[in-house]
Design a protein around this motif. Structure first.
Motif, PDB file in Angstrom:
ATOM      1  N   MET A 507       0.817  -1.213   0.000  1.00  0.00           N
ATOM      2  CA  MET A 507       0.000   0.000   0.000  1.00  0.00           C
ATOM      3  C   MET A 507       0.849   1.261   0.000  1.00  0.00           C
ATOM      4  O   MET A 507       0.306   2.361  -0.168  1.00  0.00           O
ATOM      5  CB  MET A 507      -0.912   0.020   1.240  1.00  0.00           C
ATOM      6  N   SER A 557       1.079   9.047   0.605  1.00  0.00           N
ATOM      7  CA  SER A 557       1.098   7.600   0.329  1.00  0.00           C
ATOM      8  C   SER A 557      -0.199   7.147  -0.323  1.00  0.00           C
ATOM      9  O   SER A 557      -0.195   6.318  -1.234  1.00  0.00           O
ATOM     10  CB  SER A 557       1.334   6.820   1.626  1.00  0.00           C
ATOM     11  N   ALA A 558      -1.323   7.701   0.144  1.00  0.00           N
ATOM     12  CA  ALA A 558      -2.615   7.326  -0.424  1.00  0.00           C
ATOM     13  C   ALA A 558      -2.708   7.711  -1.889  1.00  0.00           C
ATOM     14  O   ALA A 558      -3.275   6.967  -2.703  1.00  0.00           O
ATOM     15  CB  ALA A 558      -3.744   7.977   0.370  1.00  0.00           C
ATOM     16  N   SER A 561      -0.906   4.974  -3.836  1.00  0.00           N
ATOM     17  CA  SER A 561      -1.177   3.572  -3.513  1.00  0.00           C
ATOM     18  C   SER A 561      -2.160   2.960  -4.491  1.00  0.00           C
ATOM     19  O   SER A 561      -2.925   3.651  -5.172  1.00  0.00           O
ATOM     20  CB  SER A 561      -1.725   3.463  -2.085  1.00  0.00           C
ATOM     21  N   HIS A 564      -6.674  -1.172  -3.623  1.00  0.00           N
ATOM     22  CA  HIS A 564      -7.627  -0.926  -2.537  1.00  0.00           C
ATOM     23  C   HIS A 564      -8.809  -1.884  -2.569  1.00  0.00           C
ATOM     24  O   HIS A 564      -9.415  -2.157  -1.527  1.00  0.00           O
ATOM     25  CB  HIS A 564      -8.115   0.518  -2.608  1.00  0.00           C
ATOM     26  N   ILE A 575      -5.899   4.324   4.858  1.00  0.00           N
ATOM     27  CA  ILE A 575      -5.289   4.841   3.645  1.00  0.00           C
ATOM     28  C   ILE A 575      -6.248   4.713   2.452  1.00  0.00           C
ATOM     29  O   ILE A 575      -6.216   5.535   1.527  1.00  0.00           O
ATOM     30  CB  ILE A 575      -3.953   4.107   3.357  1.00  0.00           C
ATOM     31  N   THR A 576      -7.131   3.722   2.478  1.00  0.00           N
ATOM     32  CA  THR A 576      -8.142   3.590   1.430  1.00  0.00           C
ATOM     33  C   THR A 576      -9.168   4.703   1.535  1.00  0.00           C
ATOM     34  O   THR A 576      -9.618   5.251   0.519  1.00  0.00           O
ATOM     35  CB  THR A 576      -8.834   2.221   1.532  1.00  0.00           C
ATOM     36  N   ALA A 578      -8.586   7.715   2.734  1.00  0.00           N
ATOM     37  CA  ALA A 578      -7.912   8.913   2.245  1.00  0.00           C
ATOM     38  C   ALA A 578      -7.807   8.894   0.720  1.00  0.00           C
ATOM     39  O   ALA A 578      -7.992   9.928   0.057  1.00  0.00           O
ATOM     40  CB  ALA A 578      -6.529   9.020   2.877  1.00  0.00           C
ATOM     41  N   TRP A 579      -7.513   7.725   0.154  1.00  0.00           N
ATOM     42  CA  TRP A 579      -7.375   7.601  -1.306  1.00  0.00           C
ATOM     43  C   TRP A 579      -8.676   7.951  -2.020  1.00  0.00           C
ATOM     44  O   TRP A 579      -8.677   8.696  -3.006  1.00  0.00           O
ATOM     45  CB  TRP A 579      -6.940   6.175  -1.629  1.00  0.00           C
TER      46      TRP A 579
END
Length: 637
Positions: A507, A557-558, A561, A564, A575-576, A578-579
């Motif tokens: 990720m 990072s998101a 990445s 997901h 992080i997903t 945020a993505w």
């Protein structure tokens, strides 16, 4: 023991059918619990039940096909006939799985052709078992079994269809317009945000399948800087929940016209079969077999009704009833949707838990903060193996990953910070951010701004160690509520980024493998020495900057990445969240707005608008470049 073995042998098929049914009950109720839940024990139980349910049903069908005594022969002692042949179509129903879980992981969806082959094989096997019993039982009983066959084949076909729709190839080739539905208008605040979440689902699918390359955000009427932050958090959480359901349950299939028709046929068939079974004479069969058959029918009807209630929880169902002016059904769907079993009080978070890993105690051999017996045992084993058997420390790191990884509640403070930092960065696309706001932690950022690109994972470890050591200096701030809140945010985000590096490295945008980086950190050297040399001022301003730093590292990072869709099966990751939120703002590697760590990034492609997470004064950046003697001996720096 001999008598026990004989008893199990005599009752083997009965035990198998009850085991198969019990596993289906567990999968139905536990399958929905994994939405937004990363609990390892729950996932282990689900994994065992998911695999065991198929194994039990397939083995039972094979057992019935080769054992004539349990399907045809009459018991000479009691004069009764076996009823086990009638259970063959029920095993097909069990192989069809439950509406709340069709796939345990994305790999199950990608192997949908294997399930299609299994469908054909098991249907033929069940028909063979049933065919052997023709002429041995009454016409009513055989007709009832035929209707159960209809339900079993439909259920198994639904599962295979759901797996196909959730596969990566199907997702990449799918038309996002399949999510386009007529939606209700002029709704209240709560209902309005649900409608907006449904409206933007076409865009979510495009982003998930990476078809939104450089798409102009203004043309999609997506989020803007003035939107309500609470509504944004709830909307993105709701969308992640709907994507999870479409990938890992039968939700998408049951929204199609064909799926609804097949489900209605399935309901009708099992009801007719139960009525025929009730009307059939049962004097020729054992009471145990009759009781088990009643349990299978009642359990099947119960699960069918429960599945209808689960389908009513879907926001798509509520929207459809609302558009069709079915006010009573729409109100019931909305009530169930907002209930504790649906989306509790419309405040659902995705995920509910956040992974945590603190490497400082392992690196520095600090035992005083150990709180669990398992951690103390791990320390004892580490000293035993390293001292007695001369095992290298990095070879024992798996124990730390297993024992020290924890999950904590994800509070709304962290989610709101993510939203706030994204909106601040969105403003920076229009107004160039001046080198300000990093006065307290500038020395740490200056020391790492060059090495982030050589080894991003090592820079995370370095900043994590500095953060954890710095947080230990705030003993006198425990009475300050604001400072305590900032400390929790810093600690959780720092440990979460380490958790991603240790357990979910795919990720993160790593240029060096996570395993190599973690091995490097555990070796005695200048990484830990450099961390101890960084001294930050103990103040609330420093905590605020640290919280912003970790939030921006997460956002950076998101933006880079991937994968997901696979992570949603395990309860999802922060992080997903945020993505997807960034994608709604048009920020990320697949969009025309991209985030880089520092201003000296070489990223000036045409039509690409860049913003930088950390803007440091040029003098500090140059000094950071020249004063690198302490890093020269560390590989990757």
């Amino acid at each position: 023991m001999g008598r026990l073995i004989d008893l199990i042998s005599d009752r083997e098929i009965q035990i198998l059918v009850l085991l198969s049914f019990t596993l289906q009950l567990f999968l139905f109720f536990a399958g929905r619990l994994r939405r937004g839940n990363s609990n390892g024990f729950l996932r282990l139980c689900l994994w065992g039940a998911y695999l065991g349910a198929d194994i039990a049903a397939v083995y039972a069908l094979g057992y019935l096909s080769r054992r004539q005594d349990v399907t045809i022969d009459t018991n000479l002692l009691t004069g009764t006939q076996p009823l086990a042949f009638f259970w063959a179509p029920f095993f097909l129903i069990h192989l069809g799985g439950q509406d709340t879980i069709t796939a345990f992981a994305m790999e199950d969806n990608n192997l949908w052709l294997r399930h299609l082959l299994n469908l054909v094989t098991q249907v033929v096997l069940a028909l063979y078992v049933f065919w052997k019993s023709i002429g041995k039982h009454s016409a009513n009983l055989l007709l009832a079994g035929s209707f159960v066959f209809v339900t079993g084949i439909i259920k198994y076909a639904e599962r295979t269809w759901s797996l196909k729709c959730g596969s990566l190839r199907s997702l990449e080739s799918s038309d996002s317009d399949r999510y386009t539905r007529k939606l209700p208008q002029e709704l209240s605040r709560d209902a309005g945000f649900v409608r907006d979440a449904l409206y933007h689902m076409t865009y979510v699918v495009d982003v998930l399948s990476e078809r939104a390359m450089l798409r102009l955000v203004e043309d999609r009427h997506l989020f803007n800087k003035e939107d309500d932050k609470d509504l944004l958090v709830r909307m993105v959480s709701l969308q992640l929940g709907m994507i999870h359901d479409d990938l890992y349950t039968k939700s998408f299939v049951l929204r199609t016209r064909s799926g609804v028709i097949l489900r209605c046929i399935s309901h009708a068939a099992v009801i007719v079969a139960f009525a025929l079974f009730l009307a059939n004479g049962k004097e020729r069969y054992s009471k145990a077999d009759i009781a088990i058959t009643y349990s299978l029918f009642l359990g099947c009807l119960f699960l069918e009704v429960s599945s209808m209630v689960v389908s009513m929880m879907s926001p798509w169902t509520w929207a459809w009833f609302k558009v069709q002016n079915c006010d009573a059904l729409a109100s019931f769907s909305w009530f169930v949707f907002r209930s504790d079993t649906g989306y509790p009080k419309m405040k659902q978070r995705w995920p509910n838990l956040i992974g945590q890993y603190n490497i400082s105690s392992w690196v520095f051999d600090r035992d005083q903060q150990r709180r669990k017996y398992s951690q103390r045992i791990m320390i004892m084993f580490k000293k035993l193996f390293s001292g007695l058997f001369r095992v290298k420390k990095e070879k024992l790191f798996w124990m730390s990953k297993l024992v020290d990884t924890e999950y904590m509640d994800l509070d709304n403070m962290i989610l709101k910070r993510v939203v706030e930092e994204i909106t601040l960065l969105l403003c920076d696309f229009d107004i160039i951010d001046e080198p300000k706001g990093w006065q307290k932690i500038g020395i740490m950022l200056t020391g790492t701004h060059k090495i982030c690109y050589a080894n991003f994972g090592l820079s995370i470890v370095f900043m994590h160690l500095v953060t954890q050591m710095h947080l230990e200096t705030y003993a006198s701030f425990k009475s300050d509520i604001e400072a305590v809140g900032l400390m929790k945010v810093c600690g959780k985000l720092s440990k979460y980024m380490m958790y991603l590096l240790v357990t979910q490295p795919s990720m993160l945008p790593l240029s060096v493998s996570a395993a190599a980086t973690l091995d490097m950190v555990q070796q005695p050297g200048k990484v830990t020495e450099s961390c101890e040399d960084i001294k930050l001022e103990t103040s609330k301003e420093t905590l605020e900057e640290l919280a912003r730093m970790w939030t921006r590292l997460l956002i950076y990072s998101a933006g880079k990445s991937r994968g997901h869709a696979s992570q949603l099966s395990g309860g999802g990751e922060l992080i997903t969240f945020a993505w997807l939120l960034m994608a709604h703002y048009g920020i990320g590697e697949n969009h025309n707005k991209r985030i880089h760590l520092f201003r000296n990034d070489d990223a000036n492609a045409a039509d690409i608008r860049n913003v930088y997470a950390f803007c440091l004064p040029s003098g500090e950046m140059e000094s950071g470049t020249h004063n690198r003697s302490e890093w020269d001996d560390i590989p990757g720096f």
